[in-house]
Design a protein around this motif. Structure first.
Motif, mmCIF file in Angstrom:
data_model
loop_
_atom_site.group_PDB
_atom_site.id
_atom_site.type_symbol
_atom_site.label_atom_id
_atom_site.label_comp_id
_atom_site.label_asym_id
_atom_site.label_seq_id
_atom_site.Cartn_x
_atom_site.Cartn_y
_atom_site.Cartn_z
ATOM 1 N N MET A 1 0.833 -1.194 0.000
ATOM 2 C CA MET A 1 0.000 0.000 0.000
ATOM 3 C C MET A 1 0.874 1.254 0.000
ATOM 4 O O MET A 1 0.581 2.230 -0.682
ATOM 5 N N PHE A 2 1.968 1.169 0.769
ATOM 6 C CA PHE A 2 2.891 2.304 0.845
ATOM 7 C C PHE A 2 3.434 2.645 -0.538
ATOM 8 O O PHE A 2 3.507 3.807 -0.920
ATOM 9 N N LEU A 3 3.786 1.600 -1.307
ATOM 10 C CA LEU A 3 4.303 1.826 -2.659
ATOM 11 C C LEU A 3 3.265 2.561 -3.505
ATOM 12 O O LEU A 3 3.588 3.507 -4.214
ATOM 13 N N ASN A 4 2.002 2.099 -3.408
ATOM 14 C CA ASN A 4 0.948 2.748 -4.197
ATOM 15 C C ASN A 4 0.824 4.221 -3.846
ATOM 16 O O ASN A 4 0.777 5.083 -4.731
ATOM 17 N N VAL A 5 0.776 4.508 -2.547
ATOM 18 C CA VAL A 5 0.619 5.902 -2.105
ATOM 19 C C VAL A 5 1.815 6.738 -2.550
ATOM 20 O O VAL A 5 1.673 7.852 -3.049
ATOM 21 N N TYR A 6 3.014 6.160 -2.383
ATOM 22 C CA TYR A 6 4.257 6.834 -2.740
ATOM 23 C C TYR A 6 4.259 7.186 -4.229
ATOM 24 O O TYR A 6 4.581 8.309 -4.622
ATOM 25 N N ALA A 7 3.875 6.207 -5.066
ATOM 26 C CA ALA A 7 3.857 6.442 -6.510
ATOM 27 C C ALA A 7 2.840 7.523 -6.855
ATOM 28 O O ALA A 7 3.103 8.398 -7.692
ATOM 29 N N MET A 8 1.681 7.471 -6.191
ATOM 30 C CA MET A 8 0.648 8.494 -6.442
ATOM 31 C C MET A 8 1.193 9.880 -6.104
ATOM 32 O O MET A 8 0.975 10.843 -6.842
ATOM 33 N N ALA A 9 1.900 9.966 -4.974
ATOM 34 C CA ALA A 9 2.488 11.248 -4.574
ATOM 35 C C ALA A 9 3.466 11.725 -5.641
ATOM 36 O O ALA A 9 3.521 12.915 -5.965
ATOM 37 N N GLY A 10 4.216 10.791 -6.214
ATOM 38 C CA GLY A 10 5.149 11.136 -7.285
ATOM 39 C C GLY A 10 4.422 11.726 -8.484
ATOM 40 O O GLY A 10 4.840 12.735 -9.045
ATOM 41 N N PHE A 11 3.323 11.099 -8.867
ATOM 42 C CA PHE A 11 2.547 11.621 -9.996
ATOM 43 C C PHE A 11 1.999 13.007 -9.681
ATOM 44 O O PHE A 11 1.992 13.899 -10.531
ATOM 45 N N LEU A 12 1.557 13.183 -8.452
ATOM 46 C CA LEU A 12 1.019 14.477 -8.036
ATOM 47 C C LEU A 12 2.091 15.565 -8.178
ATOM 48 O O LEU A 12 1.837 16.662 -8.680
ATOM 49 N N TYR A 13 3.299 15.214 -7.725
ATOM 50 C CA TYR A 13 4.448 16.123 -7.788
ATOM 51 C C TYR A 13 4.715 16.530 -9.228
ATOM 52 O O TYR A 13 4.980 17.698 -9.537
ATOM 53 N N LEU A 14 4.608 15.556 -10.152
ATOM 54 C CA LEU A 14 4.871 15.840 -11.560
ATOM 55 C C LEU A 14 3.774 16.699 -12.183
ATOM 56 O O LEU A 14 4.035 17.503 -13.070
ATOM 57 N N LEU A 15 2.550 16.495 -11.733
ATOM 58 C CA LEU A 15 1.437 17.136 -12.423
ATOM 59 C C LEU A 15 1.026 18.469 -11.813
ATOM 60 O O LEU A 15 0.367 19.263 -12.469
#
Lengths: 295, 283
Positions: A25-39
């Motif tokens: 779950m942590f990986l999913n949240v972390y990746a989502m945060a990464g996408f947010l940072y990019l967008l």
């Protein structure tokens, strides 16, 4: 994945199930945060094309008097969208950028594709060094390339302007074109050319009827990449432009001190919309082509 | 027959000709001119305290600090790109499912805007009166009168932001190439998940990390846009020195030497990195 979690129950993997679930779950949240940072900045760019800089004090909105520094949110407005061509300097710069990008694409794609064909089709002495030489421009900071080109133009007494920008853009695009087309050409069936020749086609006819249609997707991809690179280039352009010629990114740089006008965000949003449309169109065409023909 | 063979011999060179000539004249030769300019020994250059090889030997004294700062920022930015980009690439490759292409499109979406505007958008985000600073003040992570603008952290995170897609894409490509059966084999042989990751996934994705690091580190170390828009005089990078002086003719030998040193240091760094990762064959 399903097989993996099935085995987990058997308990072969050491860590308890809940811990692994948490990690997953942590990986999913972390990746989502990464996408947010990019967008997030992309969102800000679009949002600020609807900005009217100014301050609200005591419930009264005061538009920014001096310049239009589009760094802080004032209030919602569609003024800039109603009149995107209001600033002649910006509009001219944008037109110059489009012109340079179009010319760069034509020249760089032509000579880059020829290089790619030579490197994939033939075995010859010097192929290795040439391939390495071709990658070198991709491994050099733009500021070094830009400055060295500037030094060259100065020593030759060439006045900087439209032509020097074009030369520079073709220079850094050629490697991208050659690399992109080369990747697409691997696995190309060169015997089809021989077959065409055996059937009596002239070399020109073979090239236009057989070779070119087969490598078109690669050329198309390279052309889009070149156009985008040229349109977006700032550093090399800035170092090799003359005082009279300004491209879109350079114009943004020049206005950053006096205040970035909202129209810049409008142009950027338009570029974004057009690029996304082209990308979607490309995906659509590709999918249609890959779909088996129903009869 | 002999005619056909001789045709074959010059054919590739005829095709390569225009491109090679262009790159030799406008890429390779300018680097030679850069070096000769860097070694300039004219009266003007000497009056500025340089001249000949002195243009190089005075660099540590004059620009040592800026050089160290440039490489520190670029290195931190690259490491942060790996830390943020690797899990993203892993997520897309291993869990993307049918959304893989859509997710990849989101990664490159920032490239569809303009580099300078993206950086200005960061300027907006870290603005003194923006919501991010407001939030950080509210949490007490920064003081009530403090901001983010002009701090090294703003410059570094803007660099990370601008080059992150260059990290995600190559790592994704190398993760995607991994034969999933190898991971199953790892599990079947009783390797724990972390061990499988370390011994199989990570090792096989190293080429992607290597390529991504170069694509991040090289442009970051030459950049001046981020440090200019988000930093102050105390966050200047090598690029800023070049940008501020390239129009002044008398300073050109000095900054030519500086950019030559930048190029050599990057080249050396790349070779060293390749050796450390054991990916020499990639270059």
């Amino acid at each position: 994945m399903a097989a993996g979690s099935g085995r987990a129950v058997v308990g072969r993997q050491g860590a308890p199930l809940w811990l692994r679930k948490l990690g997953s779950m942590f990986l999913n949240v972390y990746a989502m945060a990464g996408f947010l940072y990019l967008l997030l900045p992309v969102f800000v760019i679009v949002l600020f094309s609807f900005n009217e800089p100014g301050i609200t004090r005591d419930g009264v909105f005061r538009p920014a008097v001096r310049g239009v520094r589009n760094y802080r949110w004032g209030r919602f407005s569609i003024d800039a969208w109603k009149d995107p061509f209001k600033l002649p300097d910006l509009t001219n710069a944008f037109q110059t950028s489009l012109k340079i990008a179009a010319l760069t694409t034509v020249i760089a794609v032509a000579i880059g594709t020829l290089m790619a064909i030579a490197l994939v089709k033939y075995d010859f002495r010097g192929k290795g060094p040439i391939s390495t030489f071709l990658i070198l421009p991709l491994t050099m900071p733009e500021v070094v390339m830009g400055l060295s080109l500037l030094v060259l133009f100065v020593s030759w007494g060439i006045p900087r302007g439209f032509l020097t920008i074009l030369i520079a853009h073709v220079m850094f695009s050629v490697s991208y074109v050659a690399t992109t087309v080369k990747a697409r050409l691997r696995g190309f069936e060169w015997r089809l050319e021989e077959a065409a020749a055996d059937l009596g086609a002239s070399p020109q006819r073979t090239f236009f009827k057989v070779t070119l249609p087969l490598i078109t997707p690669g050329i198309f991809a390279a052309a889009l990449l070149t156009f985008a690179l040229s349109l977006d280039d700032f550093v090399i352009t800035y170092l090799n432009r003359g005082p009279q010629v300004t491209t879109f990114p350079v114009q943004i740089w020049l206005t950053k001190k006096s205040g970035v006008p909202v129209q810049i965000n409008v142009f950027a949003t338009l570029v974004l919309i057009v690029s996304v449309s082209i990308a979607l169109l490309g995906l659509y065409v590709q999918r249609r082509r890959e779909r088996p023909v129903a009869d | 027959m002999s005619n056909a063979r001789s045709t074959k011999r010059w054919a590739p060179w005829a095709l390569l000709g225009p491109g090679v000539v262009w790159l030799v004249v406008f890429f390779a030769f300018p680097l030679v001119r850069l070096l000769t300019t860097a070694l300039d020994d004219s009266e003007t250059t000497r009056r500025l305290g340089g001249g000949g090889i002195k243009n190089f030997t005075t660099i540590p004294k004059n620009y040592g600090e800026v050089l160290v700062r440039t490489f520190t920022y670029s290195l931190i930015a690259t490491l942060l790109c790996i830390a943020i980009g690797y899990p993203m690439a892993y997520f897309i490759a291993m869990r993307g499912g049918r959304f893989k292409n859509a997710l990849l499109a989101l990664v490159v979406l920032p490239f569809f805007t303009t580099y300078l505007i993206r950086t200005i958008a960061w300027r907006v985000i870290v603005d003194q009166e923006g919501p991010l600073v407001g939030f950080l003040r509210w949490t007490g992570m920064i003081g009530d009168s403090e901001g983010l603008l002009g701090r090294p952290i703003s410059v570094v995170f803007a660099l990370v932001y601008n080059f992150l897609p260059f990290m995600v894409l190559p790592i994704y490509v190398s993760l995607e190439k991994i034969d999933k059966r190898l991971l199953e084999a790892g599990r079947d042989l009783f390797a724990s998940a972390p061990r499988t990751f370390r011994k199989v996934t990570m090792r096989l994705s190293l080429p992607g990390v290597f390529a991504g690091s170069l694509l991040t580190f090289i442009p970051a170390s030459g950049d001046f846009v981020n440090a200019d828009l988000l930093g102050t005089d105390s966050t200047l990078m090598i690029g800023n020195i070049i940008e501020k002086n390239f129009l002044k003719e008398q300073f050109r030998p000095g900054i030519s030497a500086l950019s030559f040193v930048l190029m050599l240091l990057i080249l050396g760094g790349v070779l060293l990195y390749a050796k450390l990762l054991g990916t020499e064959d990639l270059i």
